[in-house]
Design an enzyme around this catalytic site. Structure first.
Site, short mmCIF file in Angstrom:
data_model
loop_
_atom_site.label_atom_id
_atom_site.label_comp_id
_atom_site.label_asym_id
_atom_site.label_seq_id
_atom_site.Cartn_x
_atom_site.Cartn_y
_atom_site.Cartn_z
N GLY A 133 7.45 -33.24 -3.61
CA GLY A 133 7.11 -32.83 -2.26
C GLY A 133 7.01 -31.32 -2.08
O GLY A 133 7.41 -30.54 -2.94
N GLN A 181 2.21 -41.54 -3.73
CA GLN A 181 3.60 -42.01 -3.73
C GLN A 181 4.01 -42.31 -2.29
O GLN A 181 3.79 -41.51 -1.39
CB GLN A 181 4.50 -40.92 -4.34
CG GLN A 181 5.99 -41.26 -4.32
CD GLN A 181 6.67 -40.73 -3.08
OE1 GLN A 181 6.31 -39.67 -2.59
NE2 GLN A 181 7.65 -41.47 -2.57
N TYR A 183 6.92 -43.13 0.47
CA TYR A 183 8.27 -43.26 1.00
C TYR A 183 8.13 -44.04 2.30
O TYR A 183 7.17 -43.84 3.04
CB TYR A 183 8.87 -41.90 1.37
CG TYR A 183 9.48 -41.09 0.25
CD1 TYR A 183 10.39 -41.66 -0.65
CD2 TYR A 183 9.19 -39.74 0.12
CE1 TYR A 183 10.97 -40.89 -1.65
CE2 TYR A 183 9.77 -38.97 -0.87
CZ TYR A 183 10.65 -39.54 -1.75
OH TYR A 183 11.23 -38.78 -2.72
N THR A 213 8.53 -45.46 -3.95
CA THR A 213 9.79 -44.91 -4.48
C THR A 213 10.96 -45.61 -3.82
O THR A 213 11.06 -45.65 -2.59
CB THR A 213 9.85 -43.39 -4.25
OG1 THR A 213 8.76 -42.80 -4.97
CG2 THR A 213 11.15 -42.80 -4.77
N ARG A 222 22.84 -33.52 -2.42
CA ARG A 222 22.24 -32.43 -3.20
C ARG A 222 22.98 -31.11 -3.00
O ARG A 222 22.56 -30.24 -2.23
CB ARG A 222 20.77 -32.31 -2.84
CG ARG A 222 20.05 -33.60 -3.20
CD ARG A 222 18.57 -33.49 -3.12
NE ARG A 222 17.98 -34.77 -3.51
CZ ARG A 222 16.71 -35.07 -3.35
NH1 ARG A 222 15.88 -34.21 -2.80
NH2 ARG A 222 16.25 -36.24 -3.75
N SER A 310 12.86 -44.24 -13.50
CA SER A 310 13.16 -42.88 -13.02
C SER A 310 14.50 -42.87 -12.31
O SER A 310 14.89 -43.85 -11.68
CB SER A 310 12.07 -42.45 -12.02
OG SER A 310 12.38 -41.20 -11.43
N HIS A 312 14.79 -40.08 -10.43
CA HIS A 312 14.39 -39.01 -9.53
C HIS A 312 14.77 -37.65 -10.13
O HIS A 312 15.10 -36.71 -9.41
CB HIS A 312 15.05 -39.21 -8.17
CG HIS A 312 14.14 -38.94 -7.00
ND1 HIS A 312 13.59 -39.94 -6.24
CD2 HIS A 312 13.70 -37.78 -6.45
CE1 HIS A 312 12.86 -39.41 -5.25
NE2 HIS A 312 12.91 -38.09 -5.37
N ARG A 315 18.18 -36.72 -9.06
CA ARG A 315 18.31 -36.37 -7.64
C ARG A 315 18.68 -37.58 -6.79
O ARG A 315 18.75 -37.48 -5.57
CB ARG A 315 16.99 -35.80 -7.11
CG ARG A 315 16.57 -34.54 -7.80
CD ARG A 315 15.07 -34.30 -7.65
NE ARG A 315 14.67 -33.66 -6.41
CZ ARG A 315 14.65 -32.36 -6.20
NH1 ARG A 315 15.06 -31.53 -7.14
NH2 ARG A 315 14.22 -31.86 -5.05
N GLY A 345 13.88 -35.53 -16.96
CA GLY A 345 14.46 -34.73 -18.03
C GLY A 345 13.56 -34.45 -19.22
O GLY A 345 13.98 -33.81 -20.17
C1 LIG Z 1 11.26 -30.50 -6.10
C2 LIG Z 1 11.10 -31.97 -6.34
C3 LIG Z 1 10.56 -32.76 -5.35
C4 LIG Z 1 10.41 -34.14 -5.56
N1 LIG Z 1 9.82 -34.88 -4.58
C5 LIG Z 1 9.61 -36.21 -4.81
C6 LIG Z 1 8.92 -36.99 -3.85
O1 LIG Z 1 8.51 -36.51 -2.81
N2 LIG Z 1 8.74 -38.31 -4.13
C7 LIG Z 1 9.19 -38.90 -5.29
O2 LIG Z 1 9.00 -40.10 -5.51
N3 LIG Z 1 9.83 -38.15 -6.21
C8 LIG Z 1 10.05 -36.83 -6.02
N4 LIG Z 1 10.66 -36.09 -6.98
C9 LIG Z 1 11.03 -36.73 -8.26
C10 LIG Z 1 9.86 -36.66 -9.27
O3 LIG Z 1 8.81 -37.48 -8.89
C11 LIG Z 1 10.31 -37.08 -10.67
O4 LIG Z 1 10.88 -38.37 -10.60
C12 LIG Z 1 11.33 -36.11 -11.28
O5 LIG Z 1 11.02 -34.78 -10.94
C13 LIG Z 1 11.30 -36.26 -12.80
O6 LIG Z 1 12.30 -35.50 -13.38
P1 LIG Z 1 12.10 -34.03 -13.99
O7 LIG Z 1 11.95 -33.10 -12.82
O8 LIG Z 1 13.37 -33.82 -14.72
O9 LIG Z 1 10.87 -34.04 -14.87
C14 LIG Z 1 10.82 -34.72 -6.79
C15 LIG Z 1 11.37 -33.91 -7.78
C16 LIG Z 1 11.51 -32.56 -7.57
C17 LIG Z 1 12.07 -31.71 -8.67
#
Ligand SMILES: Cc1cc2nc3c(=O)[nH]c(=O)nc-3n(C[C@H](O)[C@H](O)[C@H](O)COP(=O)(O)O)c2cc1C
Length: 415
Positions: A133, A181, A183, A213, A222, A310, A312, A315, A345
């Site tokens: 995002g 994607q 939400y 998601t 967080r 995933s 996330h 997160r 990762g």
């Molecule tokens: C800054 C940020 C924003 C994200 N926003 C979303 C989002 O809006 N929707 C979603 O499904 N995943 C979101 N994610 C998760 C990513 O789609 C993905 O699953 C994750 O970044 C993969 O891990 P990595 O950053 O270690 O490569 C976000 C991740 C980050 C780092």
């Protein structure tokens, strides 16, 4: 050893080059006082300053360091944050690093085929741009810079519900509809009518796939983001509402019909939601955030078209298992019936190989391309993608795998 003159026009990087070669550094144990704010980051290295252009970055962590220097702390913290004490984030990396590659020799790797196919569309490589995002927080061109980079390198791009750029503009820059994607309440539209309108907009824009998601139903703790926000002393009111939180009205959520809160969505969401989505769209449905065999089986029973393993990027839940450790049981349950994307990762081409060897059809990255974006805009995103693809190429040749089909559980091992 004579010190260089750093008062005159000798550049800082020359000084750092001199320092890198100096025995002083070895005895002092590094650049004291420059430790990162949060332990999860790679420590600063004396070579950090040698990255002036995107092309100087040798691995994606070089881009991370430039992004950290460029971005306001709160925005950088938003990229970096996981949850709690960052255990899930750390598990993702540790598990990938624990796996080694079993290299085979004397295989003809003169022709290398890295292509993969998702829903009938062939991609030259299995590297996917994960939905993230608010990308204008990292560069003024945000999602458009990412779309141009994904177009120039022919990667699948997935756009977040909370994108800071509208899907129509992104599709134009990508010159091909992206995956969208989704939400749902509480992060996306609050009402079912709102969700239907949002889906209809993405369908009209040509997006062939919805990525639902499902890993943030419980919210997420967080703390790293909070800590970075606290050290950010800027006045953020021109972009954020008071209290420092991002303006919740994103382009894709603006003007959606209201109505009663959709009780089937958000915290109330169950597998029945897939049918509900099916009733309003013919787009493919991929479910993102699965990490167990049980859920993979339920997802297939619910009729999803694809599974995205995933957490996330660390997160979602704390104390989460690394996705590379979750992948084998999911792949076993899926048995090749639908494509699997994995993320969380992955930072090197060798990491991609580990995911592909365990049954992933494609591997997605989030932070690596966001670091590129924060560091150098479109060029930085291109550099991040190029680095990963080049590393993948080198690794596949090095272990005697001329195509993705040659990869399998035999390609890796754990001590
Ligand atoms: C800054 C940020 C924003 C994200 N926003 C979303 C989002 O809006 N929707 C979603 O499904 N995943 C979101 N994610 C998760 C990513 O789609 C993905 O699953 C994750 O970044 C993969 O891990 P990595 O950053 O270690 O490569 C976000 C991740 C980050 C780092």
């Amino acid at each position: 050893m004579r010190l260089p003159d750093i008062r005159g026009d000798v550049r800082r990087r020359d000084f750092l080059r001199w320092l890198a070669a100096s025995p002083l550094l070895a005895s002092s144990g590094g650049l004291a006082g420059l430790e990162p704010l949060i332990a999860q980051e790679a420590p600063r290295r004396v070579f950090d300053e040698l990255v002036d252009r995107a092309g100087d970055a040798l691995d994606v962590f070089d881009l991370q360091r430039v992004a950290r220097a460029n971005l306001p702390p709160a925005h950088y913290g938003y990229i970096m944050t996981g949850v709690d004490g960052e255990e899930t984030y750390a598990n993702n990396r540790a598990a990938l690093e624990r796996i080694y590659l079993r290299a085979r020799r004397m295989v003809d790797v003169s022709a290398l085929d890295m292509s993969t196919t998702l829903f009938g569309r062939a991609w030259p490589t299995p590297l996917v741009v994960a939905p993230c995002g608010s990308q204008r927080a990292f560069h003024p061109e945000g999602e458009l810079a990412v779309a141009r980079a994904a177009r120039s390198r022919t990667h699948l791009q997935t756009l977040s519900t909370v994108t800071s750029t509208a899907v129509e503009e992104v599709n134009e820059a990508r010159e091909e509809p992206v995956w969208y994607q989704l939400y749902v309440n509480p992060i996306g539209p609050r009402s079912w009518d709102g969700t239907v309108a949002l889906i209809e907009r993405t369908r009209h824009a040509g997006c062939p796939v919805l990525v639902l998601t499902v890993d943030l139903q419980g919210g997420s703790n967080r703390l790293t983001a909070e800590r970075y926000a606290r050290v950010d002393e800027r006045d953020c009111r021109s972009c954020h509402r008071s209290g420092g939180r991002a303006d919740p009205v994103k382009p894709m959520l603006r003007g959606l019909p209201g109505g009663p809160v959709d009780l089937d969505a958000g915290r109330g969401m169950t597998w029945a939601y897939i049918d509900k989505l099916r009733s309003v769209t013919d787009q493919r449905i991929v479910v993102k955030g699965l990490v167990t065999r049980e859920d993979a089986e339920l997802a297939l029973r619910a009729g999803v078209d694809g599974i995205w393993v995933s957490n996330h990027g660390g997160r979602a839940e704390g104390s989460g298992r690394a996705t590379i450790d979750a992948l084998p049981e999911v792949a076993e349950a899926v048995g090749g019936r639908v494509p699997i994307i994995v993320d969380s990762g992955f930072r090197r081409g060798s990491d991609l190989v580990k995911g592909l060897a365990q049954g992933a059809t494609a591997v997605a990255v989030g932070r690596p391309y966001l670091w590129g974006l924060g560091a150098f805009g479109q060029e930085g995103v291109e550099r991040a993608l190029d680095i990963l693809v080049r590393e993948l190429e080198i690794t596949m040749r090095a272990i005697g795998a001329p195509s993705l089909q040659a990869l399998g559980p035999h390609s890796i091992g754990v001590e």
